[in-house]
Design a protein around this motif. Structure first.
Motif, PDB file in Angstrom:
ATOM      1  N   LEU A 147       5.932   4.261  -1.474  1.00  0.00           N
ATOM      2  CA  LEU A 147       6.436   3.458  -0.961  1.00  0.00           C
ATOM      3  C   LEU A 147       5.854   2.467  -2.313  1.00  0.00           C
ATOM      4  CD1 LEU A 147       5.786   3.870   3.047  1.00  0.00           C
ATOM      5  CD2 LEU A 147       7.928   3.595   0.997  1.00  0.00           C
ATOM      6  N   LEU A 148       6.947   1.788  -3.453  1.00  0.00           N
ATOM      7  CA  LEU A 148       6.175   0.972  -4.103  1.00  0.00           C
ATOM      8  C   LEU A 148       6.505  -0.633  -4.240  1.00  0.00           C
ATOM      9  CD1 LEU A 148       7.123   2.420  -6.723  1.00  0.00           C
ATOM     10  CD2 LEU A 148       5.255   3.062  -6.422  1.00  0.00           C
ATOM     11  N   SER A 149       7.469  -0.976  -2.608  1.00  0.00           N
ATOM     12  CA  SER A 149       7.705  -2.279  -3.208  1.00  0.00           C
ATOM     13  C   SER A 149       7.503  -2.514  -1.641  1.00  0.00           C
ATOM     14  CB  SER A 149       8.362  -3.064  -3.692  1.00  0.00           C
ATOM     15  OG  SER A 149       9.437  -2.323  -3.317  1.00  0.00           O
ATOM     16  N   ASN A 150       7.254  -4.451  -1.237  1.00  0.00           N
ATOM     17  CA  ASN A 150       7.738  -4.854   0.256  1.00  0.00           C
ATOM     18  C   ASN A 150       8.665  -4.779   0.616  1.00  0.00           C
ATOM     19  OD1 ASN A 150       6.581  -6.348   1.703  1.00  0.00           O
ATOM     20  ND2 ASN A 150       7.537  -8.280   1.481  1.00  0.00           N
ATOM     21  N   VAL A 189      -8.843   1.530   5.125  1.00  0.00           N
ATOM     22  CA  VAL A 189      -7.479   1.778   5.361  1.00  0.00           C
ATOM     23  C   VAL A 189      -7.715   2.599   7.139  1.00  0.00           C
ATOM     24  CG1 VAL A 189      -5.619   3.884   5.153  1.00  0.00           C
ATOM     25  CG2 VAL A 189      -6.578   2.150   3.207  1.00  0.00           C
ATOM     26  N   GLU A 190      -7.236   2.546   7.604  1.00  0.00           N
ATOM     27  CA  GLU A 190      -7.086   2.682   9.105  1.00  0.00           C
ATOM     28  C   GLU A 190      -5.509   3.352   9.686  1.00  0.00           C
ATOM     29  OE1 GLU A 190     -10.944  -0.016  10.754  1.00  0.00           O
ATOM     30  OE2 GLU A 190      -8.868  -0.953  11.344  1.00  0.00           O
ATOM     31  N   GLN A 191      -5.898   4.458  10.403  1.00  0.00           N
ATOM     32  CA  GLN A 191      -4.080   4.739  10.418  1.00  0.00           C
ATOM     33  C   GLN A 191      -4.952   5.083  12.285  1.00  0.00           C
ATOM     34  OE1 GLN A 191      -4.519   8.237   7.758  1.00  0.00           O
ATOM     35  NE2 GLN A 191      -2.697   8.218   9.074  1.00  0.00           N
ATOM     36  N   ASN A 192      -3.358   4.733  12.808  1.00  0.00           N
ATOM     37  CA  ASN A 192      -3.430   4.933  14.626  1.00  0.00           C
ATOM     38  C   ASN A 192      -2.008   5.002  14.902  1.00  0.00           C
ATOM     39  OD1 ASN A 192      -2.243   2.994  15.828  1.00  0.00           O
ATOM     40  ND2 ASN A 192      -3.065   1.957  14.118  1.00  0.00           N
ATOM     41  N   GLY A 203      14.439  13.255   5.952  1.00  0.00           N
ATOM     42  CA  GLY A 203      14.299  14.829   7.392  1.00  0.00           C
ATOM     43  C   GLY A 203      14.446  13.746   8.574  1.00  0.00           C
ATOM     44  N   ARG A 204      13.402  14.270   9.148  1.00  0.00           N
ATOM     45  CA  ARG A 204      13.075  13.126  10.371  1.00  0.00           C
ATOM     46  C   ARG A 204      11.985  12.288  10.586  1.00  0.00           C
ATOM     47  NH1 ARG A 204      15.199  16.635  14.968  1.00  0.00           N
ATOM     48  NH2 ARG A 204      15.975  18.693  13.747  1.00  0.00           N
ATOM     49  N   LEU A 205      11.521  12.302   9.109  1.00  0.00           N
ATOM     50  CA  LEU A 205      10.402  11.503   8.686  1.00  0.00           C
ATOM     51  C   LEU A 205      10.829   9.718   8.048  1.00  0.00           C
ATOM     52  CD1 LEU A 205       7.777  14.052   7.870  1.00  0.00           C
ATOM     53  CD2 LEU A 205       7.947  12.716   9.978  1.00  0.00           C
ATOM     54  N   MET A 206      10.547   9.039   9.054  1.00  0.00           N
ATOM     55  CA  MET A 206      10.929   7.452   7.948  1.00  0.00           C
ATOM     56  C   MET A 206       9.621   6.569   7.668  1.00  0.00           C
ATOM     57  SD  MET A 206      13.974   4.737   9.073  1.00  0.00           S
ATOM     58  CE  MET A 206      13.012   4.276   9.918  1.00  0.00           C
ATOM     59  N   ALA A 207       9.277   6.363   6.120  1.00  0.00           N
ATOM     60  CA  ALA A 207       8.294   5.234   6.629  1.00  0.00           C
ATOM     61  C   ALA A 207       8.706   3.789   5.580  1.00  0.00           C
ATOM     62  CB  ALA A 207       7.351   5.969   4.686  1.00  0.00           C
ATOM     63  N   SER A 208       8.200   2.998   6.059  1.00  0.00           N
ATOM     64  CA  SER A 208       8.284   1.561   5.683  1.00  0.00           C
ATOM     65  C   SER A 208       7.007   1.292   5.388  1.00  0.00           C
ATOM     66  CB  SER A 208       9.518   1.088   6.645  1.00  0.00           C
ATOM     67  OG  SER A 208       7.741   0.716   7.878  1.00  0.00           O
ATOM     68  N   LEU A 209       7.045  -0.290   4.466  1.00  0.00           N
ATOM     69  CA  LEU A 209       5.491  -0.678   3.948  1.00  0.00           C
ATOM     70  C   LEU A 209       6.098  -2.156   4.290  1.00  0.00           C
ATOM     71  CD1 LEU A 209       3.289  -0.972   2.270  1.00  0.00           C
ATOM     72  CD2 LEU A 209       4.176  -0.920   0.265  1.00  0.00           C
ATOM     73  N   ASP A 210       5.065  -2.905   4.676  1.00  0.00           N
ATOM     74  CA  ASP A 210       5.511  -4.726   5.070  1.00  0.00           C
ATOM     75  C   ASP A 210       4.051  -4.658   4.148  1.00  0.00           C
ATOM     76  OD1 ASP A 210       5.619  -6.596   7.082  1.00  0.00           O
ATOM     77  OD2 ASP A 210       4.603  -7.070   5.113  1.00  0.00           O
ATOM     78  N   THR A 211       3.709  -5.358   2.741  1.00  0.00           N
ATOM     79  CA  THR A 211       2.444  -5.447   1.821  1.00  0.00           C
ATOM     80  C   THR A 211       2.175  -7.183   1.891  1.00  0.00           C
ATOM     81  OG1 THR A 211       4.342  -7.321   1.091  1.00  0.00           O
ATOM     82  CG2 THR A 211       3.855  -4.680   0.290  1.00  0.00           C
ATOM     83  N   LYS A 212       3.039  -7.682   3.156  1.00  0.00           N
ATOM     84  CA  LYS A 212       2.233  -9.131   3.759  1.00  0.00           C
ATOM     85  C   LYS A 212       1.129  -9.097   5.250  1.00  0.00           C
ATOM     86  CE  LYS A 212       6.147 -11.899   2.328  1.00  0.00           C
ATOM     87  NZ  LYS A 212       7.481 -12.501   2.123  1.00  0.00           N
ATOM     88  N   ALA A 213       2.568  -8.015   5.848  1.00  0.00           N
ATOM     89  CA  ALA A 213       1.082  -7.379   7.083  1.00  0.00           C
ATOM     90  C   ALA A 213       0.254  -6.647   6.291  1.00  0.00           C
ATOM     91  CB  ALA A 213       1.564  -7.247   8.531  1.00  0.00           C
ATOM     92  N   ARG A 214       0.133  -6.023   5.063  1.00  0.00           N
ATOM     93  CA  ARG A 214      -0.568  -4.288   5.347  1.00  0.00           C
ATOM     94  C   ARG A 214      -0.289  -4.028   6.065  1.00  0.00           C
ATOM     95  NH1 ARG A 214      -5.665  -8.237   3.535  1.00  0.00           N
ATOM     96  NH2 ARG A 214      -4.805  -9.537   2.075  1.00  0.00           N
ATOM     97  N   LEU A 215       1.130  -2.730   6.211  1.00  0.00           N
ATOM     98  CA  LEU A 215       0.829  -2.124   7.175  1.00  0.00           C
ATOM     99  C   LEU A 215       2.136  -1.154   6.691  1.00  0.00           C
ATOM    100  CD1 LEU A 215       0.868  -1.761  10.354  1.00  0.00           C
ATOM    101  CD2 LEU A 215       2.460  -3.047  10.640  1.00  0.00           C
ATOM    102  N   SER A 216       1.896  -0.361   6.711  1.00  0.00           N
ATOM    103  CA  SER A 216       2.974   0.418   6.976  1.00  0.00           C
ATOM    104  C   SER A 216       3.133   1.696   7.680  1.00  0.00           C
ATOM    105  CB  SER A 216       2.735   1.831   5.668  1.00  0.00           C
ATOM    106  OG  SER A 216       3.539   3.006   5.669  1.00  0.00           O
ATOM    107  N   TYR A 234      -4.373  -2.048   6.160  1.00  0.00           N
ATOM    108  CA  TYR A 234      -5.341  -1.894   5.530  1.00  0.00           C
ATOM    109  C   TYR A 234      -5.883  -3.043   5.061  1.00  0.00           C
ATOM    110  CZ  TYR A 234      -1.208  -2.176   2.273  1.00  0.00           C
ATOM    111  OH  TYR A 234       0.863  -3.857   2.089  1.00  0.00           O
ATOM    112  N   SER A 235      -7.073  -3.208   4.370  1.00  0.00           N
ATOM    113  CA  SER A 235      -7.784  -4.502   4.819  1.00  0.00           C
ATOM    114  C   SER A 235      -7.442  -5.413   3.560  1.00  0.00           C
ATOM    115  CB  SER A 235      -9.285  -4.145   4.520  1.00  0.00           C
ATOM    116  OG  SER A 235      -9.836  -3.124   3.002  1.00  0.00           O
ATOM    117  N   THR A 236      -7.492  -4.271   2.176  1.00  0.00           N
ATOM    118  CA  THR A 236      -7.133  -5.469   0.799  1.00  0.00           C
ATOM    119  C   THR A 236      -5.568  -5.957   0.401  1.00  0.00           C
ATOM    120  OG1 THR A 236      -8.291  -4.402  -0.992  1.00  0.00           O
ATOM    121  CG2 THR A 236      -8.945  -5.952   0.007  1.00  0.00           C
ATOM    122  N   THR A 237      -4.998  -6.534  -1.167  1.00  0.00           N
ATOM    123  CA  THR A 237      -3.775  -6.197  -1.801  1.00  0.00           C
ATOM    124  C   THR A 237      -3.592  -5.095  -2.174  1.00  0.00           C
ATOM    125  OG1 THR A 237      -4.295  -8.508  -1.991  1.00  0.00           O
ATOM    126  CG2 THR A 237      -2.632  -7.893  -2.915  1.00  0.00           C
TER     127      THR A 237
END
Lengths: 111, 113
Positions: free
Chosen positions: A49-52, A4-7, A59-72, A25-28
């Motif tokens: 976050l539980l699904s694609n 798992v890498e962050q930038n 508040g001022r934070l919003m999180a999203s998940l793209d499981t196909k790109a393995r990216l949040s 992240y690197s795997t499914t």
């Protein structure tokens, strides 16, 4: 093995500005968490976050998940000083409950 | 209790000694996790329990580390023959179960001199 890498690792931003933190992240995986940690303190859960395509906002934070790109992403809108902390994403290895943390993004918001 | 409780909050020991770190999870939480966090790093997975059994102990660095949860509630992380490299904050977390949010304790700061 799941990586798992962050930038960025460190982010200094002015109050009122917007920015996005990335978590790759690197795997499914089918579950991703975001945590906040203040200096010398423990971790506070922000989002699960539980699904694609999942999107959650608080508040001022919003999180999203793209499981196909393995990216949040964790998007910060109109930053304020109180958001200064280290933010971690954490991913559950598929078919297990082992939660693997990213490297962390240290956010500093200045006036 | 209201949250995950870890004791002691600080532990200073000498190289070669044995230490036990305790975690008291939130009542009713079946899953319990141990992590280790070094300064400036993310938490590193050690082991997790579902009930009394260790479901995954693949993160334990070597056989000096051992953890138990005999009654499915309180857990103890045991470290034998401590080394200076074991110095870190040891975090415990619990959850209601699979897919649920993890609640973390305040951690035990272990310092091996």
């Amino acid at each position: 093995e799941l990586k798992v890498e962050q930038n960025p690792l460190f982010l200094s931003m002015q109050e009122g500005k917007n920015y996005t933190i990335y978590c790759n992240y690197s795997t499914t995986s089918d579950r991703l968490y975001w945590y906040r940690q203040d200096p010398g303190k423990s971790l506070e859960s922000l989002f699960v976050l539980l699904s694609n395509g999942a999107v959650k906002q608080e508040g001022r934070l919003m999180a999203s998940l793209d499981t196909k790109a393995r990216l949040s992403t964790l998007h910060i809108t109109a930053a304020v000083h109180d958001l200064s902390a280290t933010y971690f994403c954490a991913v559950v290895t598929y078919n297990t409950d082992k939660l693997i943390f990213g490297t962390g993004t240290r956010l500093q918001v200045f006036p | 209790g209201a949250g995950v409780s870890q004791t002691p909050s600080n532990k200073v020991t000498e190289k070669g000694k044995y230490v036990e770190l305790r975690c008291d999870p939130i009542s009713g939480h079946t899953a319990l996790y141990w992590y280790r966090q070094s300064l400036g790093q993310g938490p590193e997975f050690l082991i997790y329990f579902q009930g009394t059994g260790a479901a995954d102990d693949s993160g334990l660095p070597n056989d000096r580390f051992f953890a138990v949860r005999p009654e499915g509630s309180v857990s103890t992380l045991k470290i034998q023959r401590t080394e200076r490299g074991d110095s870190a904050v040891y975090l415990c977390a619990s959850s209601f179960g699979v897919g649920e949010k993890l609640f973390f304790g305040s951690g035990t700061q272990l310092s091996v001199l």
